[in-house]
Design an enzyme around this catalytic site. Sequence first.
Site, short mmCIF file in Angstrom:
data_model
loop_
_atom_site.label_atom_id
_atom_site.label_comp_id
_atom_site.label_asym_id
_atom_site.label_seq_id
_atom_site.Cartn_x
_atom_site.Cartn_y
_atom_site.Cartn_z
N LYS A 1 0.82 -1.22 0.00
CA LYS A 1 0.00 0.00 0.00
C LYS A 1 0.85 1.26 0.00
CE LYS A 1 -4.21 -1.91 1.94
NZ LYS A 1 -5.13 -2.01 3.06
N LYS B 1 -4.98 -10.38 -6.47
CA LYS B 1 -6.22 -10.69 -5.74
C LYS B 1 -7.30 -9.66 -6.09
CE LYS B 1 -5.63 -7.93 -1.69
NZ LYS B 1 -5.52 -7.63 -0.34
N LYS C 1 -10.76 -4.06 -3.44
CA LYS C 1 -11.62 -2.87 -3.52
C LYS C 1 -10.92 -1.74 -4.28
CE LYS C 1 -13.53 -3.92 1.01
NZ LYS C 1 -13.16 -3.80 2.42
P1 TYM Z 1 -10.69 -6.15 4.24
O1 TYM Z 1 -11.71 -5.12 4.58
O2 TYM Z 1 -9.70 -5.82 3.19
O3 TYM Z 1 -11.40 -7.51 3.82
C1 TYM Z 1 -12.41 -8.13 4.61
C2 TYM Z 1 -12.25 -9.65 4.53
O4 TYM Z 1 -12.31 -10.07 3.17
C3 TYM Z 1 -11.18 -10.89 2.88
N1 TYM Z 1 -10.80 -10.68 1.47
C4 TYM Z 1 -10.69 -11.66 0.57
N2 TYM Z 1 -10.89 -12.99 0.65
C5 TYM Z 1 -10.72 -13.71 -0.49
N3 TYM Z 1 -10.36 -13.17 -1.67
C6 TYM Z 1 -10.14 -11.85 -1.80
N4 TYM Z 1 -9.80 -11.32 -2.97
C7 TYM Z 1 -10.31 -11.03 -0.65
N5 TYM Z 1 -10.18 -9.69 -0.43
C8 TYM Z 1 -10.48 -9.51 0.87
C9 TYM Z 1 -10.08 -10.40 3.81
O5 TYM Z 1 -9.09 -11.38 4.00
C10 TYM Z 1 -10.88 -10.12 5.06
O6 TYM Z 1 -11.05 -11.29 5.83
N6 TYM Z 1 -7.45 -5.68 8.03
C11 TYM Z 1 -8.69 -6.29 7.62
C12 TYM Z 1 -9.86 -5.91 8.48
C13 TYM Z 1 -9.72 -6.13 9.94
C14 TYM Z 1 -9.84 -7.39 10.62
C15 TYM Z 1 -9.71 -7.07 12.00
C16 TYM Z 1 -10.07 -8.69 10.20
C17 TYM Z 1 -9.48 -5.18 10.88
N7 TYM Z 1 -9.48 -5.74 12.13
C18 TYM Z 1 -9.78 -8.09 12.97
C19 TYM Z 1 -10.12 -9.70 11.17
C20 TYM Z 1 -9.98 -9.38 12.55
C21 TYM Z 1 -9.02 -5.83 6.19
O7 TYM Z 1 -8.54 -4.83 5.74
O8 TYM Z 1 -9.95 -6.62 5.55
#
Ligand code: TYM
Length: 330
Positions: free
Chosen positions: A111, A192, A195
Amino acid sequence: MPRVLSGIQPTGDMHVGNYLGAVRRWVEDQDRQDALYCVVDLHALTAEFDDTTLATRTRETAMLLMAAGLDPDRCTLFVQSHVPAHTELTWILNCVATFGELRRMTQFKEKGKGQESVSVGLFDYPVLMVSDILMYEADEVPIGDDQRQHLELARDIATRFNRRFGDTFVVPKATYPEVGARVMDLQTPMAKMSKSAESANGVVLLLDPPEAISKKIKAAVTDSGTDILHDRDTKAGVSNLIEIYAAATGSSIPKVEAEFEGQGYGAFKSSVAEAVVELLTPLQRRYGELERDPAEVDRLLGLGAAKARALADPVLDRARRAIGLLPPTA
Ligand code: TYM
């Protein structure tokens, strides 16, 4: 019964990667004792964000989670910034995490790449995530593959803290789906689905109309072959579609290969498109209903925050005592 916690950022629109990698299992797991799901709005501040739409996006993300099937009566659904304990615990854990381990975080490197300047928040982001998890004594954290390194950090920090200051935190374990842990971009299947993708055509959004979903899937990049076979290295595009189809229909990779043996890419893509449309149609209908009453959504998030605070405060208190801060008198 294990406690489950996970979170999602309210940045960008939610896509099938988020759904198949994480959110779908949240819905399945919500009846387990004290399942907590969090819209992590403070995480959204770590990169470019729009202050005029952040609140709306946070509510929309919560609505999408409810539309996907999360029921605030059966789980705790809340907004991260409504529970101030997260940021206080982050500070405490900042003093246990090391600069070296944060510098190694792949997501920070990705990032931050090409940026003239990045916020300290982006660097510290993984510690905020660790706080989200340790705060609620989570045993299991259902996530997609891209969060693997952050979960390892949570385990390392919990273990280090407990060793130095006495048993305070549960050491959490990540869980991944059998298929769908890493849904790839339809146009760039080596990357991957994200967003922040450059082209919207590679990303299927949960609220995309059925025609748009079909169009994107039918235009997915494949290869010059004809066989529906799974091999991420040589057939990344087709492998991704096989995984999406398997995850959407509850099948497995070998079963999908057998089902489509001898059929061409065109027919296969049509079936994938149909399966994804079928998967998302009920969610889209429920979203339409929730959208009519945003005040009710805010009320439910208020109840969720109260439940989360009641769980978080004693853990924060334990952490404060463990590191030797003087407790305030009443
Ligand atoms: P975020 O908001 O990017 O994504 C949310 C969840 O979606 C999963 N994900 C995917 N899984 C499969 N294929 C993909 N292309 C894909 N893109 C996203 C992510 O792995 C995630 O599970 N840092 C985290 C949010 C967070 C969090 C937490 C998660 C903050 N605190 C505590 C678990 C526990 C994030 O940015 O996810």
